[in-house]
Enzyme design. Structure first.
Site, PDB file in Angstrom:
ATOM      1  N   CYS A   1      70.065 -14.140 -11.007  1.00 58.78           N
ATOM      2  CA  CYS A   1      69.988 -15.485 -11.585  1.00 58.78           C
ATOM      3  C   CYS A   1      71.087 -15.859 -12.575  1.00 58.78           C
ATOM      4  CB  CYS A   1      68.637 -15.672 -12.258  1.00 58.78           C
ATOM      5  SG  CYS A   1      67.301 -15.742 -11.066  1.00 58.78           S
TER       6      CYS A   1
ATOM      7  N   THR B   1      68.763 -19.510  -2.932  1.00 57.43           N
ATOM      8  CA  THR B   1      69.770 -20.561  -3.149  1.00 57.43           C
ATOM      9  C   THR B   1      70.997 -19.888  -3.771  1.00 57.43           C
ATOM     10  OG1 THR B   1      68.675 -20.948  -5.276  1.00 57.43           O
ATOM     11  CG2 THR B   1      68.154 -22.466  -3.498  1.00 57.43           C
TER      12      THR B   1
ATOM     13  N   GLU C   1      60.462 -20.922 -11.988  1.00 56.82           N
ATOM     14  CA  GLU C   1      59.900 -19.615 -12.290  1.00 56.82           C
ATOM     15  C   GLU C   1      60.670 -18.970 -13.434  1.00 56.82           C
ATOM     16  OE1 GLU C   1      57.046 -18.236 -10.740  1.00 56.82           O
ATOM     17  OE2 GLU C   1      57.491 -17.468 -12.730  1.00 56.82           O
TER      18      GLU C   1
ATOM     19  N   LEU D   1      59.798 -15.751 -14.442  1.00 56.48           N
ATOM     20  CA  LEU D   1      59.493 -14.324 -14.447  1.00 56.48           C
ATOM     21  C   LEU D   1      60.778 -13.507 -14.397  1.00 56.48           C
ATOM     22  CD1 LEU D   1      59.908 -12.882 -11.428  1.00 56.48           C
ATOM     23  CD2 LEU D   1      57.871 -14.179 -10.935  1.00 56.48           C
TER      24      LEU D   1
ATOM     25  N   LEU E   1      69.959 -17.354 -22.450  1.00 57.29           N
ATOM     26  CA  LEU E   1      69.696 -15.905 -22.496  1.00 57.29           C
ATOM     27  C   LEU E   1      70.988 -15.128 -22.228  1.00 57.29           C
ATOM     28  CD1 LEU E   1      66.297 -15.804 -20.577  1.00 57.29           C
ATOM     29  CD2 LEU E   1      66.654 -15.218 -22.981  1.00 57.29           C
TER      30      LEU E   1
ATOM     31  N   GLY F   1      58.755 -15.499  -4.653  1.00 61.08           N
ATOM     32  CA  GLY F   1      57.605 -15.974  -3.874  1.00 61.08           C
ATOM     33  C   GLY F   1      56.486 -14.949  -3.774  1.00 61.08           C
TER      34      GLY F   1
ATOM     35  N   THR G   1      74.961 -18.562  -4.564  1.00 65.06           N
ATOM     36  CA  THR G   1      76.207 -19.289  -4.842  1.00 65.06           C
ATOM     37  C   THR G   1      76.946 -19.492  -3.523  1.00 65.06           C
ATOM     38  OG1 THR G   1      76.290 -18.207  -6.992  1.00 65.06           O
ATOM     39  CG2 THR G   1      78.326 -19.204  -6.200  1.00 65.06           C
TER      40      THR G   1
ATOM     41  N   SER H   1      62.295 -22.291  -6.253  1.00 69.60           N
ATOM     42  CA  SER H   1      63.654 -21.754  -6.370  1.00 69.60           C
ATOM     43  C   SER H   1      64.402 -22.491  -7.465  1.00 69.60           C
ATOM     44  CB  SER H   1      64.441 -21.952  -5.076  1.00 69.60           C
ATOM     45  OG  SER H   1      63.724 -21.513  -3.969  1.00 69.60           O
ATOM     46  N   THR H   2      65.352 -21.804  -8.091  1.00 71.07           N
ATOM     47  CA  THR H   2      66.189 -22.455  -9.092  1.00 71.07           C
ATOM     48  C   THR H   2      67.233 -23.308  -8.382  1.00 71.07           C
ATOM     49  OG1 THR H   2      65.898 -20.521 -10.453  1.00 71.07           O
ATOM     50  CG2 THR H   2      67.624 -22.045 -11.108  1.00 71.07           C
TER      51      THR H   2
HETATM   52  C1  UDX Z   1      66.118 -13.598 -15.650  1.00 72.52           C
HETATM   53  C2  UDX Z   1      65.282 -14.373 -16.685  1.00 72.52           C
HETATM   54  O1  UDX Z   1      64.907 -13.500 -17.756  1.00 72.52           O
HETATM   55  C3  UDX Z   1      64.076 -14.979 -16.030  1.00 72.52           C
HETATM   56  O2  UDX Z   1      63.336 -15.750 -16.969  1.00 72.52           O
HETATM   57  C4  UDX Z   1      64.538 -15.864 -14.888  1.00 72.52           C
HETATM   58  O3  UDX Z   1      63.455 -16.439 -14.226  1.00 72.52           O
HETATM   59  C5  UDX Z   1      65.376 -15.070 -13.916  1.00 72.52           C
HETATM   60  O4  UDX Z   1      66.458 -14.461 -14.586  1.00 72.52           O
HETATM   61  P1  UDX Z   1      66.002 -11.204 -14.525  1.00 72.52           P
HETATM   62  O5  UDX Z   1      67.241 -11.575 -13.790  1.00 72.52           O
HETATM   63  O6  UDX Z   1      64.895 -10.561 -13.756  1.00 72.52           O
HETATM   64  O7  UDX Z   1      65.367 -12.489 -15.204  1.00 72.52           O
HETATM   65  O8  UDX Z   1      66.409 -10.187 -15.684  1.00 72.52           O
HETATM   66  P2  UDX Z   1      66.516 -10.173 -17.270  1.00 72.52           P
HETATM   67  O9  UDX Z   1      65.457  -9.321 -17.829  1.00 72.52           O
HETATM   68  O10 UDX Z   1      66.654 -11.515 -17.835  1.00 72.52           O
HETATM   69  O11 UDX Z   1      67.883  -9.366 -17.460  1.00 72.52           O
HETATM   70  C6  UDX Z   1      69.119  -9.885 -16.990  1.00 72.52           C
HETATM   71  C7  UDX Z   1      70.253  -8.929 -17.311  1.00 72.52           C
HETATM   72  O12 UDX Z   1      70.553  -8.930 -18.699  1.00 72.52           O
HETATM   73  C8  UDX Z   1      69.983  -7.473 -16.947  1.00 72.52           C
HETATM   74  O13 UDX Z   1      71.118  -6.933 -16.304  1.00 72.52           O
HETATM   75  C9  UDX Z   1      69.739  -6.810 -18.276  1.00 72.52           C
HETATM   76  O14 UDX Z   1      70.029  -5.432 -18.271  1.00 72.52           O
HETATM   77  C10 UDX Z   1      70.688  -7.599 -19.165  1.00 72.52           C
HETATM   78  N1  UDX Z   1      70.353  -7.561 -20.606  1.00 72.52           N
HETATM   79  C11 UDX Z   1      69.159  -8.037 -21.055  1.00 72.52           C
HETATM   80  C12 UDX Z   1      71.289  -7.078 -21.509  1.00 72.52           C
HETATM   81  O15 UDX Z   1      72.375  -6.655 -21.131  1.00 72.52           O
HETATM   82  N2  UDX Z   1      70.972  -7.092 -22.852  1.00 72.52           N
HETATM   83  C13 UDX Z   1      69.793  -7.559 -23.335  1.00 72.52           C
HETATM   84  O16 UDX Z   1      69.597  -7.548 -24.549  1.00 72.52           O
HETATM   85  C14 UDX Z   1      68.853  -8.048 -22.405  1.00 72.52           C
HETATM   86  C1  UDX Z   2      65.039 -17.056  -4.754  1.00 73.00           C
HETATM   87  C2  UDX Z   2      66.272 -17.772  -5.295  1.00 73.00           C
HETATM   88  O1  UDX Z   2      67.410 -16.969  -5.058  1.00 73.00           O
HETATM   89  C3  UDX Z   2      66.165 -18.061  -6.764  1.00 73.00           C
HETATM   90  O2  UDX Z   2      67.206 -18.918  -7.151  1.00 73.00           O
HETATM   91  C4  UDX Z   2      64.901 -18.759  -7.055  1.00 73.00           C
HETATM   92  O3  UDX Z   2      64.729 -18.891  -8.420  1.00 73.00           O
HETATM   93  C5  UDX Z   2      63.721 -18.119  -6.383  1.00 73.00           C
HETATM   94  O4  UDX Z   2      63.955 -17.850  -5.029  1.00 73.00           O
HETATM   95  P1  UDX Z   2      64.343 -14.539  -4.701  1.00 73.00           P
HETATM   96  O5  UDX Z   2      62.892 -14.664  -4.452  1.00 73.00           O
HETATM   97  O6  UDX Z   2      64.808 -13.435  -5.590  1.00 73.00           O
HETATM   98  O7  UDX Z   2      64.915 -15.815  -5.389  1.00 73.00           O
HETATM   99  O8  UDX Z   2      65.135 -14.541  -3.327  1.00 73.00           O
HETATM  100  P2  UDX Z   2      64.980 -13.600  -2.074  1.00 73.00           P
HETATM  101  O9  UDX Z   2      64.368 -12.320  -2.490  1.00 73.00           O
HETATM  102  O10 UDX Z   2      66.274 -13.631  -1.377  1.00 73.00           O
HETATM  103  O11 UDX Z   2      63.867 -14.351  -1.211  1.00 73.00           O
HETATM  104  C6  UDX Z   2      64.059 -15.469  -0.463  1.00 73.00           C
HETATM  105  C7  UDX Z   2      63.304 -15.310   0.854  1.00 73.00           C
HETATM  106  O12 UDX Z   2      63.342 -16.538   1.562  1.00 73.00           O
HETATM  107  C8  UDX Z   2      63.872 -14.236   1.780  1.00 73.00           C
HETATM  108  O13 UDX Z   2      62.883 -13.284   2.093  1.00 73.00           O
HETATM  109  C9  UDX Z   2      64.305 -15.028   3.026  1.00 73.00           C
HETATM  110  O14 UDX Z   2      64.121 -14.312   4.222  1.00 73.00           O
HETATM  111  C10 UDX Z   2      63.427 -16.257   2.939  1.00 73.00           C
HETATM  112  N1  UDX Z   2      63.963 -17.406   3.663  1.00 73.00           N
HETATM  113  C11 UDX Z   2      65.219 -17.829   3.437  1.00 73.00           C
HETATM  114  C12 UDX Z   2      63.162 -18.074   4.579  1.00 73.00           C
HETATM  115  O15 UDX Z   2      62.027 -17.689   4.818  1.00 73.00           O
HETATM  116  N2  UDX Z   2      63.684 -19.161   5.234  1.00 73.00           N
HETATM  117  C13 UDX Z   2      64.957 -19.579   5.038  1.00 73.00           C
HETATM  118  O16 UDX Z   2      65.381 -20.560   5.650  1.00 73.00           O
HETATM  119  C14 UDX Z   2      65.754 -18.900   4.098  1.00 73.00           C
END
Ligand code: UDX
Ligand code: UDX
Length: 458
Positions: free
Chosen positions: A275, A91, A160, A162, A226, A16, A93, A130-131
């Site tokens: 994720c 969201t 998203e 990103l 991925l 967000g 697990t 959110s996913t």
């Molecule tokens: C991922 C997706 O890339 C993104 O599009 C989605 O919205 C959220 O989940 P993120 O979790 O931020 O993003 O990280 P990402 O860069 O995808 O890496 C995930 C994990 O895979 C990391 O622990 C990274 O170190 C690992 N990784 C990545 C490997 O072990 N090998 C690789 O070649 C690439």
């Molecule tokens: C979250 C989800 O985990 C992911 O699956 C989705 O793709 C994007 O949103 P992320 O932004 O990384 O990802 O989560 P987190 O950093 O935990 O942020 C969620 C925020 O929502 C927290 O700051 C929490 O305080 C807030 N929240 C949660 C509210 O404001 N109201 C609620 O009822 C619950």
């Protein structure tokens, strides 16, 4: 100043916060407000000490904050004023009841839907950021439609993509923006309103519109694909260690095939992050609930391979250090789930640290951004663990170094200096294959890369 639209985002997290900062930056005529139940988080968004570390983010926030970007805890007020509401609450697990360990915990999601209904008095577009499991929008619509005030809500899915550490760039130049909506006139109109936001900076051919369910499912599938690539190459890394093949050479050779591509096939101690595991388990759960057990088993293996890779790494450390690591000082270089983030959610560092502590090793955790989160992750775990931001201090008297995160600062260390202060024999276990192994070997280290022959002086 009069703004042409009021955008609200509920949830000021990793998704967000950066997403709204970039929307505000690129659309100065829209007022963008981000609300969260967490007061401390909001206070930090309003300071220069942002709650998340993300390259380029502070600059973007500073430019837009106070102009058309606002952070607040006034959720009800925010809902009332909004034309468009992005929902970006977590969201995780489920940890209890039916589907525990697999299904998504949708309690915050549902609570947010009820909040939206009770504080709204005119039509709004609700955007799922959110996913979520496929068909969540259906439940969302049901809650929203049962309002006694007869307000129309259009639910749109705009997942998203990103990645942390590159969030600002990913938002500024996305591969695509996906917008799913109901195939009705008002659904299409709502999708267009959301597309218009992104059209401020994203080329039209990169804005894809689909039906609601395809958008929801595409996000899970993208993450599953991925993660599958990483598990595939990690499986091969185990075979390489038995055959003297070199997994980096294989990644390069295989990745040079343009049909396969070079990204996301670097062997590692496993994928982490908030994720991948969550989304795959969610996909598995959904498949099982439709009776598609073979499909569920297929995807579940991706997660199992990831756990196997982490276990293998720890077993190797124990075996190579003469089958005991009791009281031996092991330095984990890195604890974040990947470089350029302080996030430790699902980091492979967590199970690795726990397993090493269970073997009674003495751990030092060193990370440029993630020590605060590392402390939290390991709170309450028995054993001798210290946190040290300076790598040169961390390695004093250490028996072994284990690379967990691929931070550039670790590649650039003066390893002669490191070697001189470590216990001998000195071991390096490179869980990311980022170090110059040949050079380390020449300095005197016993080097254990991933998926390549080890270099030892024994
Ligand atoms: C991922 C997706 O890339 C993104 O599009 C989605 O919205 C959220 O989940 P993120 O979790 O931020 O993003 O990280 P990402 O860069 O995808 O890496 C995930 C994990 O895979 C990391 O622990 C990274 O170190 C690992 N990784 C990545 C490997 O072990 N090998 C690789 O070649 C690439
Ligand atoms: C979250 C989800 O985990 C992911 O699956 C989705 O793709 C994007 O949103 P992320 O932004 O990384 O990802 O989560 P987190 O950093 O935990 O942020 C969620 C925020 O929502 C927290 O700051 C929490 O305080 C807030 N929240 C949660 C509210 O404001 N109201 C609620 O009822 C619950």
């Amino acid at each position: 100043m009069k703004f042409s639209k009021n955008i609200l985002c509920i949830g000021a997290g990793y998704v967000g916060g950066p997403t709204m900062a970039i929307i505000a930056l690129k659309c100065p005529e829209y007022k963008v407000t981000v609300v969260d139940v967490n007061e401390e988080r909001i206070a930090r968004w309003n300071s220069d000490d942002l709650p998340i570390y993300e390259p380029g983010l502070l600059q973007a926030v500073r430019e837009a904050r106070g102009r058309n970007l606002f952070f607040s805890t006034a959720i009800a007020e925010g809902i009332r004023a909004a034309d468009i509401i992005f929902v970006s609450v977590n969201t995780p697990t489920k940890t209890f009841g039916l589907g525990a360990g697999m299904a998504s915990d949708l309690q915050y999601w549902e609570k947010t839907a009820h909040q939206i209904v009770s504080h709204s008095d005119r039509p709004k577009i609700i955007v799922e950021k959110s996913t979520l499991p496929v068909r969540t929008a259906e439940a969302m619509e049901r809650i929203l439609k049962e309002n006694k005030k007869n307000i129309r809500f259009d639910v749109v899915s705009n997942p998203e993509f990103l990645a942390e550490g590159s969030a600002v760039n990913d938002l500024l130049s996305p591969d695509r923006v996906l917008i799913g909506s109901q195939q009705t006139e008002s659904g299409a109109q709502a999708a267009q309103v959301i597309a218009d936001i992104y059209a401020h900076w994203v080329p039209a051919d990169k804005i894809i519109t689909t039906n609601l369910w395809s958008a929801e499912l595409s996000k899970l599938v993208a993450n599953a694909f991925l993660a599958q690539r990483i598990s595939s190459i990690n499986a091969i890394s185990a075979l390489c260690e038995k055959t003297d093949a070199d997994v980096s050479e294989i990644s390069f050779a295989v990745g040079s095939d343009t049909r396969i591509g070079s990204r996301f096939i670097s062997a590692s101690i496993g994928f982490g992050g908030s994720c991948f595991k969550k989304d795959i388990l969610n996909l598995v759960y959904i498949c099982r609930s439709y009776g598609l057990n073979e499909v569920a088993d297929y995807w579940e293996k991706v997660v199992q391979m990831n756990e196997y890779q982490q276990e293998r790494f720890v077993k190797k450390i124990i075996k190579e250090m003469f089958n005991t690591i009791v009281a031996k000082k092991i330095v984990l270089l890195g604890f974040a789930f990947k470089a350029n983030t302080g996030d430790t959610r699902e980091s492979p560092g967590i199970p690795v640290a726990k397993k090493l502590l269970a073997e009674r090793a003495s751990l030092v955790i060193c990370d440029p951004q993630a020590l605060e989160n590392a402390r939290r992750e390991l709170a309450g775990v028995d054993g001798d663990v210290r946190y040290e931001a300076d790598p040169y201090r961390a390695v004093i008297d250490a028996h072994a170094i284990a690379v967990i995160t691929e931070w550039d600062v670790f590649k650039e260390l003066d390893f002669e200096k490191v070697f001189s202060v470590m216990q001998k024999p000195a071991f390096v276990f490179d869980g990311r294959n980022i170090l110059d192994h040949q050079r380390l070997f020449q300095i005197g280290f016993n080097v254990f890369p991933l998926g390549k022959p080890s270099l030892t002086h024994f």
